[in-house]
Motif scaffolding. Structure first.
Motif, mmCIF file in Angstrom:
data_model
loop_
_atom_site.group_PDB
_atom_site.id
_atom_site.type_symbol
_atom_site.label_atom_id
_atom_site.label_comp_id
_atom_site.label_asym_id
_atom_site.label_seq_id
_atom_site.Cartn_x
_atom_site.Cartn_y
_atom_site.Cartn_z
ATOM 1 N N ASP A 114 0.814 -1.222 0.000
ATOM 2 C CA ASP A 114 0.000 0.000 0.000
ATOM 3 C C ASP A 114 0.847 1.270 0.000
ATOM 4 N N THR A 115 1.973 1.241 0.716
ATOM 5 C CA THR A 115 2.846 2.415 0.770
ATOM 6 C C THR A 115 3.436 2.703 -0.612
ATOM 7 N N LEU A 116 3.885 1.659 -1.300
ATOM 8 C CA LEU A 116 4.437 1.857 -2.649
ATOM 9 C C LEU A 116 3.361 2.296 -3.632
ATOM 10 N N ILE A 117 2.170 1.762 -3.488
ATOM 11 C CA ILE A 117 1.074 2.159 -4.381
ATOM 12 C C ILE A 117 0.767 3.643 -4.211
ATOM 13 N N SER A 118 0.659 4.115 -2.961
ATOM 14 C CA SER A 118 0.364 5.538 -2.751
ATOM 15 C C SER A 118 1.538 6.404 -3.204
ATOM 16 N N SER A 119 2.757 5.927 -3.033
ATOM 17 C CA SER A 119 3.920 6.672 -3.489
ATOM 18 C C SER A 119 3.983 6.714 -5.016
ATOM 19 N N PHE A 120 3.599 5.627 -5.669
ATOM 20 C CA PHE A 120 3.524 5.575 -7.131
ATOM 21 C C PHE A 120 2.557 6.643 -7.631
ATOM 22 N N ILE A 121 1.400 6.720 -6.982
ATOM 23 C CA ILE A 121 0.386 7.715 -7.374
ATOM 24 C C ILE A 121 0.922 9.133 -7.162
ATOM 25 N N ARG A 122 1.594 9.381 -6.011
ATOM 26 C CA ARG A 122 2.186 10.709 -5.760
ATOM 27 C C ARG A 122 3.249 11.038 -6.794
ATOM 28 N N ALA A 123 4.049 10.057 -7.167
ATOM 29 C CA ALA A 123 5.086 10.292 -8.182
ATOM 30 C C ALA A 123 4.450 10.644 -9.527
ATOM 31 N N LYS A 124 3.364 9.971 -9.872
ATOM 32 C CA LYS A 124 2.674 10.289 -11.129
ATOM 33 C C LYS A 124 2.093 11.705 -11.082
ATOM 34 N N GLU A 125 1.616 12.128 -9.921
ATOM 35 C CA GLU A 125 1.018 13.454 -9.776
ATOM 36 C C GLU A 125 2.061 14.561 -9.663
ATOM 37 N N ASN A 126 3.149 14.293 -8.929
ATOM 38 C CA ASN A 126 4.129 15.332 -8.603
ATOM 39 C C ASN A 126 5.486 15.169 -9.277
ATOM 40 N N GLY A 127 5.688 14.069 -9.979
ATOM 41 C CA GLY A 127 6.975 13.825 -10.633
ATOM 42 C C GLY A 127 7.923 12.981 -9.802
ATOM 43 N N GLN A 128 7.763 13.019 -8.478
ATOM 44 C CA GLN A 128 8.600 12.193 -7.608
ATOM 45 C C GLN A 128 7.972 12.085 -6.229
ATOM 46 N N SER A 129 8.396 11.037 -5.515
ATOM 47 C CA SER A 129 7.877 10.776 -4.183
ATOM 48 C C SER A 129 8.919 9.968 -3.420
ATOM 49 N N LEU A 130 9.101 10.276 -2.144
ATOM 50 C CA LEU A 130 10.081 9.590 -1.318
ATOM 51 C C LEU A 130 9.388 8.672 -0.320
ATOM 52 N N VAL A 131 9.909 7.444 -0.201
ATOM 53 C CA VAL A 131 9.444 6.482 0.787
ATOM 54 C C VAL A 131 10.621 6.171 1.698
ATOM 55 N N VAL A 132 10.386 6.222 3.006
ATOM 56 C CA VAL A 132 11.429 5.933 3.992
ATOM 57 C C VAL A 132 10.954 4.785 4.869
ATOM 58 N N ASN A 133 11.813 3.787 5.031
ATOM 59 C CA ASN A 133 11.499 2.685 5.933
ATOM 60 C C ASN A 133 11.548 3.224 7.367
ATOM 61 N N ASP A 134 10.477 3.025 8.124
ATOM 62 C CA ASP A 134 10.394 3.548 9.489
ATOM 63 C C ASP A 134 11.448 2.958 10.419
ATOM 64 N N LEU A 135 11.839 1.720 10.196
ATOM 65 C CA LEU A 135 12.825 1.070 11.057
ATOM 66 C C LEU A 135 14.237 1.437 10.587
ATOM 67 N N PRO A 136 15.040 1.994 11.459
ATOM 68 C CA PRO A 136 16.393 2.398 11.054
ATOM 69 C C PRO A 136 17.301 1.186 10.837
ATOM 70 N N ILE A 137 18.295 1.384 9.982
ATOM 71 C CA ILE A 137 19.314 0.364 9.744
ATOM 72 C C ILE A 137 20.364 0.458 10.833
ATOM 73 N N THR A 138 20.745 1.691 11.156
ATOM 74 C CA THR A 138 21.679 1.933 12.261
ATOM 75 C C THR A 138 21.020 2.904 13.227
ATOM 76 N N VAL A 139 21.296 2.734 14.499
ATOM 77 C CA VAL A 139 20.668 3.563 15.527
ATOM 78 C C VAL A 139 21.735 4.371 16.243
ATOM 79 N N HIS A 140 21.471 5.671 16.393
ATOM 80 C CA HIS A 140 22.366 6.563 17.146
ATOM 81 C C HIS A 140 21.669 7.069 18.374
#
Length: 104
Positions: A78-104
């Motif tokens: 669902d996140t990629l689908i909504s981002s795909f739609i935003r990219a089609k509307e705005n030219g680009q869209s950023l998706v960020v994984n909520d869980l960090p790879i490294t933690v500070h």
């Protein structure tokens, strides 16, 4: 960016959080990211694409992989689908994984 074409390019990679995002992401943590863009010349425009991501509060941006999505119906997340739609509307869209790879 060609909004009339059905293609969206998913450029995957990593970035460090450079700004607090309403408590959602912690400063300094590294997250996987996906930039969805309709820019078929993304290879020549990497500097502008990284600038877009930096303006959203991310730094140390590294891209690792690119996939081309020709049909939204091939996406099941669902996140990629909504981002795909935003990219089609705005030219680009950023998706960020909520869980960090490294933690500070």
């Amino acid at each position: 960016m060609n909004k009339n074409d059905n293609k969206v390019y998913v450029i995957s990679g990593y970035a460090h959080c450079a700004a607090t995002h309403n408590g959602k992401y912690k400063l300094g943590n590294k997250h996987s990211i996906g930039l969805l863009t309709t820019d078929e010349n993304y290879q020549n425009n990497i500097k502008q694409l990284k600038s877009f991501i930096k303006n959203l509060g991310w730094e140390s941006i590294t891209f690792c992989m690119v996939e081309q999505v020709d049909d939204i119906n091939t996406l099941s997340n669902d996140t990629l689908i909504s981002s795909f739609i935003r990219a089609k509307e705005n030219g680009q869209s950023l998706v960020v994984n909520d869980l960090p790879i490294t933690v500070h």
